[in-house]
Design a protein around this motif. Structure first.
Motif, mmCIF file in Angstrom:
data_model
loop_
_atom_site.group_PDB
_atom_site.id
_atom_site.type_symbol
_atom_site.label_atom_id
_atom_site.label_comp_id
_atom_site.label_asym_id
_atom_site.label_seq_id
_atom_site.Cartn_x
_atom_site.Cartn_y
_atom_site.Cartn_z
ATOM 1 N N LEU A 85 0.828 -1.215 0.000
ATOM 2 C CA LEU A 85 0.000 0.000 0.000
ATOM 3 C C LEU A 85 0.859 1.260 0.000
ATOM 4 N N ASN A 86 1.935 1.271 0.753
ATOM 5 C CA ASN A 86 2.835 2.434 0.764
ATOM 6 C C ASN A 86 3.460 2.645 -0.615
ATOM 7 N N ALA A 87 3.863 1.552 -1.263
ATOM 8 C CA ALA A 87 4.413 1.648 -2.615
ATOM 9 C C ALA A 87 3.351 2.153 -3.587
ATOM 10 N N LEU A 88 2.121 1.685 -3.422
ATOM 11 C CA LEU A 88 1.014 2.132 -4.273
ATOM 12 C C LEU A 88 0.834 3.649 -4.158
ATOM 13 N N ARG A 89 0.823 4.145 -2.953
ATOM 14 C CA ARG A 89 0.623 5.592 -2.748
ATOM 15 C C ARG A 89 1.790 6.399 -3.315
ATOM 16 N N TYR A 90 2.982 5.867 -3.240
ATOM 17 C CA TYR A 90 4.165 6.507 -3.829
ATOM 18 C C TYR A 90 3.995 6.605 -5.354
ATOM 19 N N CYS A 91 3.597 5.504 -5.973
ATOM 20 C CA CYS A 91 3.399 5.491 -7.434
ATOM 21 C C CYS A 91 2.248 6.394 -7.852
ATOM 22 N N SER A 107 -10.960 -4.230 -0.709
ATOM 23 C CA SER A 107 -9.722 -4.001 0.035
ATOM 24 C C SER A 107 -9.146 -2.633 -0.331
ATOM 25 N N ALA A 108 -8.170 -2.192 0.429
ATOM 26 C CA ALA A 108 -7.538 -0.892 0.171
ATOM 27 C C ALA A 108 -6.926 -0.849 -1.229
ATOM 28 N N ILE A 109 -6.275 -1.914 -1.650
ATOM 29 C CA ILE A 109 -5.682 -1.926 -2.994
ATOM 30 C C ILE A 109 -6.784 -1.848 -4.045
ATOM 31 N N SER A 110 -7.866 -2.571 -3.847
ATOM 32 C CA SER A 110 -8.987 -2.505 -4.793
ATOM 33 C C SER A 110 -9.552 -1.088 -4.891
ATOM 34 N N ARG A 111 -9.643 -0.417 -3.775
ATOM 35 C CA ARG A 111 -10.213 0.944 -3.753
ATOM 36 C C ARG A 111 -9.265 1.992 -4.324
ATOM 37 N N GLU A 112 -7.968 1.833 -4.112
ATOM 38 C CA GLU A 112 -7.026 2.895 -4.453
ATOM 39 C C GLU A 112 -6.405 2.776 -5.843
#
Length: 170
Positions: A85-91, A107-112
């Motif tokens: 999730l931290n890597a996702l937010r960075y990207c 899930s958070a990844i599905s939403r973000e």
């Protein structure tokens, strides 16, 4: 399998953006990371794009360069893995297209992420890990077929791989 076609509704709206990207970055941890490693060569061959596989815990430490024309694929069983999730937010902050592959709807990844695939592999229990790796490999092949079949010369190779998987599940 009977029609040798794959349609992933979660990617339809972004398929042109995915096909125009210049690099694919797969970011994951644990068995999800290993499924990314296992499909890297095939993904490169089918897409004619450079593919980078990153362990999410190392991704931010190195301040990996991410660009707007990158597609970042985040694979997570739970969809809540903190490092991923931290890597996702960075990207996301760098404007890359974010694709999620997870087993957990909502899930958070599905939403973000902008788009993604729900693998529907059931609960992951420690003794079931070997079951989840082939499922993740299969969903990677489905993703590959959506990305590569219309742009690559190796359509027959993808179809053969899907057929082998289909036969192994019978």
């Amino acid at each position: 399998f009977n029609t040798s076609t794959v349609k992933l509704g979660g990617l339809v709206n972004h398929s042109m953006d995915i096909k125009r990207c210049r690099r694919i970055i797969v970011i994951a941890s644990g068995t999800s990371y290993h499924s990314g490693v296992a499909t890297r060569q095939l993904l490169e061959e089918l897409s004619d794009l450079p593919v980078v596989i990153e362990l999410s815990s190392d991704f931010l430490d190195r301040q990996t360069p991410v660009f707007r024309d990158d597609v970042c694929i985040f694979i997570s069983q739970s969809g809540e893995t903190a490092d991923t999730l931290n890597a996702l937010r960075y990207c996301k902050s760098r404007g890359a297209l974010l694709v999620g592959i997870t087993n957990t709807v909502g899930s958070a990844i599905s939403r973000e992420t902008a788009c993604g695939i729900h693998i529907n592999a059931g609960l992951k229990l420690v003794w079931q890990v070997p079951r989840h790796i082939p499922v993740k490999l299969f969903q990677s092949l489905c993703y590959l077929s959506c990305l590569g079949v219309t742009t690559c010369q190796n359509k027959s190779d993808v179809l053969k791989l899907l057929q082998v998987y289909s036969n192994s599940q019978s």
